[in-house]
Write a protein that holds these residues in place. Structure first.
Motif, PDB file in Angstrom:
ATOM      1  N   GLU A  74       0.822  -1.216   0.000  1.00 38.39           N
ATOM      2  CA  GLU A  74       0.000   0.000   0.000  1.00 38.39           C
ATOM      3  C   GLU A  74       0.858   1.270   0.000  1.00 38.39           C
ATOM      4  OE1 GLU A  74       1.103  -0.703   4.163  1.00 38.39           O
ATOM      5  OE2 GLU A  74       0.279  -2.061   2.668  1.00 38.39           O
ATOM      6  N   GLN A  75       2.124   1.155   0.327  1.00 42.37           N
ATOM      7  CA  GLN A  75       2.998   2.324   0.348  1.00 42.37           C
ATOM      8  C   GLN A  75       3.298   2.854  -1.048  1.00 42.37           C
ATOM      9  OE1 GLN A  75       6.327   1.367   2.877  1.00 42.37           O
ATOM     10  NE2 GLN A  75       5.178   2.083   4.657  1.00 42.37           N
ATOM     11  N   ILE A  76       3.025   2.072  -2.068  1.00 42.35           N
ATOM     12  CA  ILE A  76       3.190   2.542  -3.442  1.00 42.35           C
ATOM     13  C   ILE A  76       2.320   3.777  -3.679  1.00 42.35           C
ATOM     14  CG2 ILE A  76       2.694   1.973  -5.863  1.00 42.35           C
ATOM     15  CD1 ILE A  76       5.230   0.648  -4.966  1.00 42.35           C
ATOM     16  N   ASN A  77       1.131   3.812  -3.083  1.00 48.31           N
ATOM     17  CA  ASN A  77       0.237   4.954  -3.266  1.00 48.31           C
ATOM     18  C   ASN A  77       0.870   6.257  -2.799  1.00 48.31           C
ATOM     19  OD1 ASN A  77      -1.967   3.618  -4.440  1.00 48.31           O
ATOM     20  ND2 ASN A  77      -2.632   2.896  -2.450  1.00 48.31           N
ATOM     21  N   GLY A  78       1.624   6.226  -1.715  1.00 47.39           N
ATOM     22  CA  GLY A  78       2.291   7.423  -1.235  1.00 47.39           C
ATOM     23  C   GLY A  78       3.539   7.759  -2.022  1.00 47.39           C
ATOM     24  N   LEU A  79       4.107   6.769  -2.651  1.00 50.20           N
ATOM     25  CA  LEU A  79       5.342   6.965  -3.404  1.00 50.20           C
ATOM     26  C   LEU A  79       5.081   7.591  -4.775  1.00 50.20           C
ATOM     27  CD1 LEU A  79       8.407   6.424  -3.665  1.00 50.20           C
ATOM     28  CD2 LEU A  79       7.813   4.180  -4.572  1.00 50.20           C
ATOM     29  N   ILE A  80       4.098   7.088  -5.455  1.00 52.48           N
ATOM     30  CA  ILE A  80       3.798   7.545  -6.805  1.00 52.48           C
ATOM     31  C   ILE A  80       2.386   8.119  -6.822  1.00 52.48           C
ATOM     32  CG2 ILE A  80       3.635   6.867  -9.233  1.00 52.48           C
ATOM     33  CD1 ILE A  80       6.419   6.489  -8.140  1.00 52.48           C
ATOM     34  N   GLU A  81       2.303   9.419  -6.593  1.00 49.16           N
ATOM     35  CA  GLU A  81       0.999  10.085  -6.607  1.00 49.16           C
ATOM     36  C   GLU A  81       0.684  10.536  -8.021  1.00 49.16           C
ATOM     37  OE1 GLU A  81       0.969  13.254  -3.783  1.00 49.16           O
ATOM     38  OE2 GLU A  81       1.559  11.947  -2.136  1.00 49.16           O
ATOM     39  N   PRO A  82      -0.609  10.565  -8.375  1.00 51.43           N
ATOM     40  CA  PRO A  82      -0.949  11.072  -9.704  1.00 51.43           C
ATOM     41  C   PRO A  82      -0.585  12.555  -9.800  1.00 51.43           C
ATOM     42  CG  PRO A  82      -2.920  10.320  -8.515  1.00 51.43           C
ATOM     43  CD  PRO A  82      -1.757  10.129  -7.618  1.00 51.43           C
ATOM     44  N   PRO A  83      -0.182  13.008 -10.980  1.00 48.16           N
ATOM     45  CA  PRO A  83       0.174  14.416 -11.112  1.00 48.16           C
ATOM     46  C   PRO A  83      -1.041  15.305 -10.878  1.00 48.16           C
ATOM     47  CG  PRO A  83       0.232  13.314 -13.245  1.00 48.16           C
ATOM     48  CD  PRO A  83      -0.050  12.277 -12.220  1.00 48.16           C
ATOM     49  N   LYS A  84      -0.790  16.432 -10.238  1.00 49.53           N
ATOM     50  CA  LYS A  84      -1.869  17.381  -9.970  1.00 49.53           C
ATOM     51  C   LYS A  84      -1.856  18.442 -11.057  1.00 49.53           C
ATOM     52  CE  LYS A  84      -1.701  16.435  -5.126  1.00 49.53           C
ATOM     53  NZ  LYS A  84      -1.109  16.706  -3.872  1.00 49.53           N
ATOM     54  N   LEU A  85      -3.031  18.720 -11.587  1.00 51.76           N
ATOM     55  CA  LEU A  85      -3.143  19.718 -12.633  1.00 51.76           C
ATOM     56  C   LEU A  85      -3.498  21.065 -12.024  1.00 51.76           C
ATOM     57  CD1 LEU A  85      -5.110  17.675 -15.307  1.00 51.76           C
ATOM     58  CD2 LEU A  85      -2.674  18.115 -15.200  1.00 51.76           C
ATOM     59  N   SER A  86      -2.876  22.087 -12.519  1.00 52.30           N
ATOM     60  CA  SER A  86      -3.145  23.442 -12.063  1.00 52.30           C
ATOM     61  C   SER A  86      -4.546  23.859 -12.517  1.00 52.30           C
ATOM     62  CB  SER A  86      -2.106  24.395 -12.642  1.00 52.30           C
ATOM     63  OG  SER A  86      -2.578  25.701 -12.658  1.00 52.30           O
ATOM     64  N   PRO A  87      -5.381  24.394 -11.626  1.00 48.81           N
ATOM     65  CA  PRO A  87      -6.711  24.880 -12.036  1.00 48.81           C
ATOM     66  C   PRO A  87      -6.599  25.956 -13.123  1.00 48.81           C
ATOM     67  CG  PRO A  87      -6.562  24.781  -9.653  1.00 48.81           C
ATOM     68  CD  PRO A  87      -5.194  24.504 -10.192  1.00 48.81           C
ATOM     69  N   LEU A  88      -5.552  26.777 -13.057  1.00 43.49           N
ATOM     70  CA  LEU A  88      -5.352  27.812 -14.061  1.00 43.49           C
ATOM     71  C   LEU A  88      -5.072  27.193 -15.428  1.00 43.49           C
ATOM     72  CD1 LEU A  88      -5.149  30.803 -14.663  1.00 43.49           C
ATOM     73  CD2 LEU A  88      -2.747  30.714 -13.986  1.00 43.49           C
ATOM     74  N   LEU A  89      -4.252  26.157 -15.452  1.00 44.43           N
ATOM     75  CA  LEU A  89      -3.956  25.469 -16.701  1.00 44.43           C
ATOM     76  C   LEU A  89      -5.214  24.837 -17.285  1.00 44.43           C
ATOM     77  CD1 LEU A  89      -1.818  24.426 -18.736  1.00 44.43           C
ATOM     78  CD2 LEU A  89      -1.536  22.454 -17.257  1.00 44.43           C
ATOM     79  N   ILE A  90      -6.014  24.248 -16.448  1.00 41.82           N
ATOM     80  CA  ILE A  90      -7.262  23.629 -16.910  1.00 41.82           C
ATOM     81  C   ILE A  90      -8.204  24.687 -17.461  1.00 41.82           C
ATOM     82  CG2 ILE A  90      -9.317  22.350 -16.180  1.00 41.82           C
ATOM     83  CD1 ILE A  90      -7.476  20.907 -14.158  1.00 41.82           C
ATOM     84  N   ALA A  91      -8.300  25.816 -16.771  1.00 38.31           N
ATOM     85  CA  ALA A  91      -9.185  26.899 -17.214  1.00 38.31           C
ATOM     86  C   ALA A  91      -8.728  27.480 -18.546  1.00 38.31           C
ATOM     87  CB  ALA A  91      -9.249  27.982 -16.151  1.00 38.31           C
ATOM     88  N   LYS A  92      -7.423  27.586 -18.776  1.00 36.76           N
ATOM     89  CA  LYS A  92      -6.889  28.149 -20.015  1.00 36.76           C
ATOM     90  C   LYS A  92      -7.084  27.211 -21.198  1.00 36.76           C
ATOM     91  CE  LYS A  92      -3.255  31.182 -18.322  1.00 36.76           C
ATOM     92  NZ  LYS A  92      -1.807  31.434 -18.326  1.00 36.76           N
ATOM     93  N   SER A  93      -7.098  25.944 -20.931  1.00 38.13           N
ATOM     94  CA  SER A  93      -7.165  24.949 -21.996  1.00 38.13           C
ATOM     95  C   SER A  93      -8.616  24.709 -22.407  1.00 38.13           C
ATOM     96  CB  SER A  93      -6.543  23.643 -21.524  1.00 38.13           C
ATOM     97  OG  SER A  93      -6.703  22.659 -22.513  1.00 38.13           O
ATOM     98  N   GLN A  94      -8.875  24.869 -23.697  1.00 39.40           N
ATOM     99  CA  GLN A  94     -10.218  24.624 -24.210  1.00 39.40           C
ATOM    100  C   GLN A  94     -10.395  23.178 -24.654  1.00 39.40           C
ATOM    101  OE1 GLN A  94     -12.777  26.709 -24.065  1.00 39.40           O
ATOM    102  NE2 GLN A  94     -11.418  28.134 -23.031  1.00 39.40           N
ATOM    103  N   LYS A  95      -9.290  22.541 -24.986  1.00 40.92           N
ATOM    104  CA  LYS A  95      -9.380  21.154 -25.419  1.00 40.92           C
ATOM    105  C   LYS A  95      -8.808  20.260 -24.319  1.00 40.92           C
ATOM    106  CE  LYS A  95      -5.442  22.006 -28.385  1.00 40.92           C
ATOM    107  NZ  LYS A  95      -4.812  21.785 -29.651  1.00 40.92           N
ATOM    108  N   PRO A  96      -9.215  19.006 -24.298  1.00 40.99           N
ATOM    109  CA  PRO A  96      -8.723  18.112 -23.245  1.00 40.99           C
ATOM    110  C   PRO A  96      -7.208  17.921 -23.339  1.00 40.99           C
ATOM    111  CG  PRO A  96     -10.054  16.904 -24.852  1.00 40.99           C
ATOM    112  CD  PRO A  96     -10.101  18.351 -25.227  1.00 40.99           C
ATOM    113  N   LEU A  97      -6.591  17.664 -22.207  1.00 44.42           N
ATOM    114  CA  LEU A  97      -5.159  17.403 -22.173  1.00 44.42           C
ATOM    115  C   LEU A  97      -4.867  16.095 -22.891  1.00 44.42           C
ATOM    116  CD1 LEU A  97      -4.365  18.394 -18.505  1.00 44.42           C
ATOM    117  CD2 LEU A  97      -3.735  19.642 -20.559  1.00 44.42           C
TER     118      LEU A  97
END
Length: 109
Positions: A74-97
């Protein structure tokens, strides 16, 4: 060689490997497992377990197997976290990443 007191940011790759090996060894001991127990659970040789614990070799499969064998997967979850996306980056982007990035055509190294 115990290097736990050193900041991991300034460690060499070899020092990080040794630190990981020391921690895996401690997980094994805390789980009251012998090296032979880990060998049997992982299906690898005794020399491979020794080398992993010394930080001398091992693959990501060995690392995952060692965590699983010692009840620490279960320690793998703390080791490799999913990348966090910046809300500003999401707001600027009109198309999906994109799910992957490709080289631009015409650009050679």
């Amino acid at each position: 060689m115990t290097i736990n007191s050193k900041n991991i940011t300034f460690m060499t790759d070899k020092e990080v490997a040794v630190l990981i090996g020391e921690r895996l060894r401690q997980y094994r001991i805390n789980a009251r497992l012998t090296r032979q127990d880990v060998c049997a659970r992982m299906g690898i040789s005794l020399s491979t377990v020794r080398n992993i614990e010394k930080g001398e070799s091992g693959t990501i499969d060995h690392f995952i197997g060692f965590l699983r064998a010692t009840g620490r997967i279960e320690q793998i979850n703390g080791l490799i976290e999913p990348p966090k996306l910046s809300p500003l980056l999401i707001a600027k982007s009109q198309k999906p990443l994109p799910s992957r990035v490709r080289k631009k055509q015409g650009h050679r190294k």
